[in-house]
Design an enzyme around this catalytic site. Structure first.
Site, PDB file in Angstrom:
ATOM      1  N   SER A 169     -38.252 -21.768 -34.446  1.00 39.63           N
ATOM      2  CA  SER A 169     -37.699 -20.722 -33.597  1.00 39.63           C
ATOM      3  C   SER A 169     -36.438 -20.192 -34.254  1.00 39.63           C
ATOM      4  CB  SER A 169     -37.361 -21.295 -32.218  1.00 39.63           C
ATOM      5  OG  SER A 169     -36.234 -22.137 -32.346  1.00 39.63           O
ATOM      6  N   LYS A 170     -35.803 -19.275 -33.545  1.00 40.72           N
ATOM      7  CA  LYS A 170     -34.595 -18.661 -34.092  1.00 40.72           C
ATOM      8  C   LYS A 170     -33.528 -19.701 -34.428  1.00 40.72           C
ATOM      9  CE  LYS A 170     -35.349 -14.538 -31.531  1.00 40.72           C
ATOM     10  NZ  LYS A 170     -35.081 -13.935 -30.261  1.00 40.72           N
ATOM     11  N   ARG A 171     -33.562 -20.825 -33.721  1.00 40.55           N
ATOM     12  CA  ARG A 171     -32.585 -21.867 -33.996  1.00 40.55           C
ATOM     13  C   ARG A 171     -32.640 -22.349 -35.438  1.00 40.55           C
ATOM     14  NH1 ARG A 171     -33.604 -26.465 -32.368  1.00 40.55           N
ATOM     15  NH2 ARG A 171     -35.710 -25.998 -31.664  1.00 40.55           N
ATOM     16  N   GLY A 215     -32.707 -20.777 -38.018  1.00 45.71           N
ATOM     17  CA  GLY A 215     -32.149 -19.859 -39.009  1.00 45.71           C
ATOM     18  C   GLY A 215     -33.136 -18.763 -39.300  1.00 45.71           C
TER      19      GLY A 215
END
Ligand code: GLU
Length: 489
Positions: free
Chosen positions: A256-258, A260
């Protein structure tokens, strides 16, 4: 088989942002499957989220797909026989289908307000049971409906889930998946504003667009029973279904966006090549029969089968992607690589926008020296910046090499190189000769010279770089290196 002979698959992104690598993964599998089967690959936009859907995002998606070389045969921009290809332009179609379901008793109007539904949910939570809609509106009389209407309530349309049945489908990656309809709430298929919900719109689109295979991420498994029930209510045989395993980050949680860089554009901007990215993505959950790691687009198309797609999640290993990208960079011709590096060099200010005054032969020589050493195109900047301006001295490299011995080496070299023939072999011999004379290892002569000329201990091959820079520039940098040794001591 009851399905048409020509394979028709689709990618159905929401134009609410750029393409995430998870979307790319399933888009690629759909594309590979279409191309391997002489089928049709369709792009359609799920733009029912009117707040977040933007034409600008559609453009971004087109551009990223084009950059990747994933072409589509039908889509909002090029049309096709089953358009339009944006859901908001298809509202009349959903309305028609909803009407059919209402008339056949497979759907009903629901006048419950959000507050009433919240209260039902809270009640279920209190009892510790899963929430199922109460069906309070299932059997409304004409009078009850009229009363609600006169209160100003606008109805949603709900699908009536049959009681006591098992919905089952054969997922070609996972085998049979069964769900009891007793665990399913009657879903809203059309909101009170007339806009369809995902499960209804996707089923109608897939029917209307003659989709033969649905290939999507495992996150959609729980949606599939609803979609199958809609097919059954409409008397249509569902497509063949395949749910591809998730991609996990290095910490084994869903990518996910977490984590990076999760967007295709991030990889493009760093200088990953489309072929390398596609090769890498294809190997997440699939492999060619001979287990090759480097596999061209043509071979992927030839060898792709859904049967070889695994249901296990796969790990997004950035190191492997970088390694593959390096492999693709090394396989490029110098002309191709130079062209690919130019935008990166321009962005870093090493090259002007107008290339008419640029010495292309010199540029190609510079790029050739870095080819073996860069894993992504943007690394060309750090690797070759000393060709385009004064070296940026790396403090660690300076500290290590520009010592009092380094000074002695550089002073000797300054004299020696004043009249050495300016060719790599002669330069190499001259540096080795100086090392011998000073009774030091060759490495201890090359390192201070490398730092003086390039600014760093990590650089393209030194004597070839010196050849490109020319004698005058190199002697000047050696003197600069001497000055740095002195300023340090
Ligand atoms: N918009 C959905 C997605 O991108 C489409 C899902 C589907 O393939 O049915 O996840």
């Amino acid at each position: 088989m009851a399905h048409q002979t020509q394979v028709r698959v689709r990618m159905a992104p929401s134009p609410t942002g750029p393409i995430h690598v998870g979307n790319l993964h399933t888009a690629l599998f759909n594309w590979l499957f279409a191309r391997s089967q002489d089928g049709v690959f369709i792009l359609r936009f799920e733009d029912t989220d009117q707040e977040r859907s933007k034409p600008e995002w559609e453009e971004v998606i087109y551009n990223e797909m084009r950059w990747l070389g994933l072409d589509w045969d039908e889509g909002p921009d090029i049309g096709g026989p089953y358009g339009p290809y944006r859901q908001m332009e298809r509202l009349d179609i959903y309305e028609r289908y909803a009407k059919r379901l209402l008339e056949s008793g497979h759907a009903y109007y629901c006048y419950c307000t959000p507050e009433e539904l919240d209260a039902e949910r809270a009640e279920a939570r209190k009892k510790g049971v899963g929430y199922l809609y109460s069906r309070r509106c299932l059997h409304l009389s004409e009078q009850q409906r009229a009363a609600f209407e006169s209160e100003g309530r606008r109805p949603t349309i709900r699908f009536r889930v049959p009681d006591g049945e098992i919905v089952s489908f054969e997922d070609i990656i996972r085998g049979e998946i069964k769900t009891s309809t007793d665990d399913m709430s009657d879903p809203i298929i059309v909101r009170s504003n007339g806009i369809p919900t995902y499960n209804f719109a996707v089923a109608v689109d897939d029917i209307e667009m003659r989709i033969t295979h649905i290939i999507r991420g495992e996150g959609h498994i729980s949606n599939t029973p609803q979609q199958i029930l809609i097919y059954q209510a409409l008397g249509v045989e569902p497509p063949i279904i395949a749910h591809v395993g998730h991609i996990l980050g290095a910490d084994r949680t869903k990518l996910s966006k977490r984590h990076g860089d999760s967007f295709v554009g991030d990889y493009r901007d760093k200088g990953f090549l489309p072929d390398a990215l596609l090769n890498f993505m294809a190997l997440l959950g699939w492999s060619p029969p001979d287990g090759s790691e480097e596999i061209s687009r043509e071979r992927m198309i030839k060898e792709f089968t859904l049967e070889r797609v695994s249901k296990a999640p796969s790990i997004f290993d950035l190191k492997k992607l970088e390694w593959l990208n390096g492999y693709y960079i090394r396989s490029m011709s110098i002309d191709e690589l130079t062209q690919a590096c130019i935008p990166f060099l321009q962005r870093a200010g090493h090259l002007p926008d107008d290339l008419s005054g640029v010495d292309m032969e010199r540029l190609k020589e510079i790029v050739a020296l870095s080819q073996e050493r860069i894993k992504v195109l943007s690394e060309i900047n750090d690797m070759s910046d000393f060709f385009f301006g004064p070296p940026k001295y790396d403090p660690k490299s300076v500290k290590k090499t520009l010592t009092s011995q380094g000074r002695q080496v550089l002073m000797t070299l300054e004299k020696e190189l004043a009249d050495t023939p300016w060719e790599p072999d002669a330069l190499e011999a001259a540096v080795r000769g100086v090392a011998d004379r000073l009774a030091i290892k060759a490495k201890d002569a090359f390192q201070p010279l490398r730092v003086a000329i390039t600014g760093s201990l990590v650089s393209p091959p030194l004597v070839e770089s010196m050849k490109i820079l020319g004698r005058e520039t190199c002697l000047e940098r050696i003197r600069q290196g001497i000055a740095l040794c002195e300023s340090k001591s």
